[in-house]
Design a protein around this motif. Structure first.
Motif, PDB file in Angstrom:
ATOM      1  N   ALA A 134      -9.403  -6.220   4.806  1.00  0.00           N
ATOM      2  CA  ALA A 134      -9.455  -6.266   3.698  1.00  0.00           C
ATOM      3  C   ALA A 134     -10.856  -6.735   3.256  1.00  0.00           C
ATOM      4  N   GLN A 193      -4.324  -1.448   1.671  1.00  0.00           N
ATOM      5  CA  GLN A 193      -3.001  -2.514   0.983  1.00  0.00           C
ATOM      6  C   GLN A 193      -3.912  -3.196   0.622  1.00  0.00           C
ATOM      7  N   SER A 194      -5.058  -2.942  -0.704  1.00  0.00           N
ATOM      8  CA  SER A 194      -5.410  -4.418  -1.447  1.00  0.00           C
ATOM      9  C   SER A 194      -6.118  -3.460  -2.401  1.00  0.00           C
ATOM     10  N   GLU A 195      -5.639  -3.758  -3.832  1.00  0.00           N
ATOM     11  CA  GLU A 195      -6.050  -3.380  -4.750  1.00  0.00           C
ATOM     12  C   GLU A 195      -7.284  -3.884  -5.000  1.00  0.00           C
ATOM     13  N   GLN A 237      -1.246   1.153  -6.042  1.00  0.00           N
ATOM     14  CA  GLN A 237      -1.863  -0.364  -6.153  1.00  0.00           C
ATOM     15  C   GLN A 237      -1.880  -1.366  -7.236  1.00  0.00           C
TER      16      GLN A 237
END
Length: 472
Positions: free
Chosen positions: A237, A276-278, A319
């Motif tokens: 990420a 999948q990382s804000e 997210q």
């Protein structure tokens, strides 16, 4: 000095044996660096041995690899010092030698090591790059010294920067290697390499290719940013965040001068919506906002349908619900832009339909290709087809699991139809009301309400207004 392993003098092959640095050592180092500067064309495969030797010298001198300006990028590892500062690692050198040591340390900075590389022949330059890649691959799999691992990576970046005027010889090989290192299991190596790569991309875009034709400049610009798209395959990420930050910096500093980067940028921005990382999603959405608010008139025609698809993707991501809601607002802003600039947009779209060469590099955004196929086989005008694509994005969000997203999307959809529906032809209306909305799960009540609102605003458009009340 005597020969050590691989022909490297023992005094220079041992980590930080500072007391063994002698005047003869310094003389030999200067001689080696002069050979690099003046005899590089005859070194051939010896470049690998030369660079291995220089790497060991750099480690002994404690010169940390860093940015292209020579500053240290990462906190130095235990026992080493910041770039150019040799006071700790060479503390046992006699006082009268310290000036000479500092002079040699300055020569060992990456921006000085390769200052003569522009004078190399094409074949010698290619051999140097190949040798540095070999050195890097070996250290990545065998060295425990962090600075030794980073040295060939920083060297590759510097060689590329020094030779941008003939980047076709080096850029692809070097950036491919840097991209592959970005997936390394060591997070600090990944981040360092991602910084090197994104810095290289930004500097290459700023380079003045004065001797190139306009067509060549277009191709060069696209090839320069292509490695950013390759980073989308990296699972870290932190690397994906560096990718988005690079695009943001490019847009903020030189966005108006971009010619052929938009396809790659839209793909990269779109890809961030699925991470999948804000933090990454937020960075990608900030870039999308920048594109849609500041550069929408600059986008080539093939990016208009792509921009709508990307807006829809950020509306669907889970997210951050605030991003989803804001993306609905971006779609409304895009609709407003299409309405106010319909003549210009129609002209650009018609030109795209007849000449699709600009679609190179858009493989990751199928909406553009499918959009054009639909246009070719549909009785709708290309402008109406673009509006239909917009409405499909909104309709998809109207059945989102989140109530706030559904409400915002529904209001925006019907407001858009009511405010800008006058630009659509009758067949487009049929597609919106009798095909798109019902098949996406919108209730008959909403469709009836929409039709009534629109029939009041633009009655000539709807021949079927009387049928609206009968929709179930």
């Amino acid at each position: 000095g005597g020969g050590g392993k691989g022909g490297v003098p023992k005094a220079l092959g041992s980590s930080h044996q500072s007391g063994l640095i002698t005047a003869k050592n310094l003389q030999c180092i200067r001689a080696l660096l002069r050979v690099m500067d003046s005899e590089g064309d005859v070194l051939d495969t010896a470049w690998l041995l030369v660079m291995r030797t220089v790497q060991n010298i750099v480690r002994v001198f404690g010169v940390s690899p860093g940015f292209s300006d020579g500053s240290a990028l990462l906190p130095t590892t235990p026992g080493s010092s910041r770039a150019g500062d040799t006071s700790s690692s060479l503390a046992l050198v006699s006082v009268d030698k310290k000036d000479d040591v500092n002079e040699v340390a300055g020569m060992l900075l990456v921006q000085n090591l390769f200052k003569a590389s522009p004078n190399l022949s094409d074949s010698s330059l290619s051999t140097l790059v190949k040798s540095l890649c070999q050195l890097s691959n070996k250290d990545l799999h065998g060295s425990t010294n962090k600075d030794s691992v980073l040295f060939p990576l920083a060297s590759l970046q510097m060689v590329c920067l020094k030779n941008l005027h003939r980047m076709e010889l080096t850029y692809s090989t070097i950036t491919s290697h840097l991209v592959s290192v970005c997936s390394n299991s060591d997070a600090s190596v990944c981040l360092y390499t991602a910084d090197l790569l994104t810095s290289l991309i930004r500097k290459a875009l700023e380079f003045n290719f004065a001797d190139k034709s306009e067509r060549e400049k277009l191709e060069l610009q696209r090839s320069i940013v292509q490695p950013l798209e390759c980073l989308s395959a990296i699972g870290h990420a932190e690397v994906r965040l560096k990718q988005q930050e690079c695009i943001n910096q490019i847009l903020s500093t030189s966005g108006q001068g971009l010619l052929s980067c938009w396809g790659v940028f839209m793909e990269v921005i779109s890809g961030a919506a699925a991470v999948q990382s804000e933090v990454v999603v937020r960075a990608g959405f900030q870039n999308l906002q920048l594109v849609m608010t500041d550069f929408l008139p600059s986008l080539p025609a093939f990016c208009l349908p792509a921009s709508m698809e990307v807006g829809g993707r950020y509306g669907l991501q889970t997210q951050d619900i605030n991003i989803a809601l804001t993306s609905v607002g971006l779609l409304w802003s895009t609709a407003d832009y299409l309405f106010q600039n319909r003549a210009t947009v129609q002209e650009k779209l018609e030109a795209l339909r007849s000449d699709q060469t600009g679609l190179t590099g858009m493989s990751g955004l199928p909406t553009t290709a499918s959009f054009l196929k639909t246009v070719q086989s549909s009785s709708l005008t290309v402008f109406d087809s673009l509006w239909m694509l917009m409405f499909r994005q909104l309709v998809s969000l109207c059945v989102d699991e989140r109530a706030a997203v559904r409400k915002s999307s529904s209001q925006t959809l019907f407001s858009t139809l009511s405010a800008h529906g006058s630009v659509l032809h009758q067949e487009a209306w049929q597609g919106v009301l009798w095909q798109g909305a019902p098949e996406r799960g919108l209730t008959g009540a909403k469709v009836r309400l929409c039709a009534r609102l629109i029939s009041k605003r633009c009655p000539p458009v709807l021949d079927h207004s009387s049928e609206c009340c009968d929709v179930g």
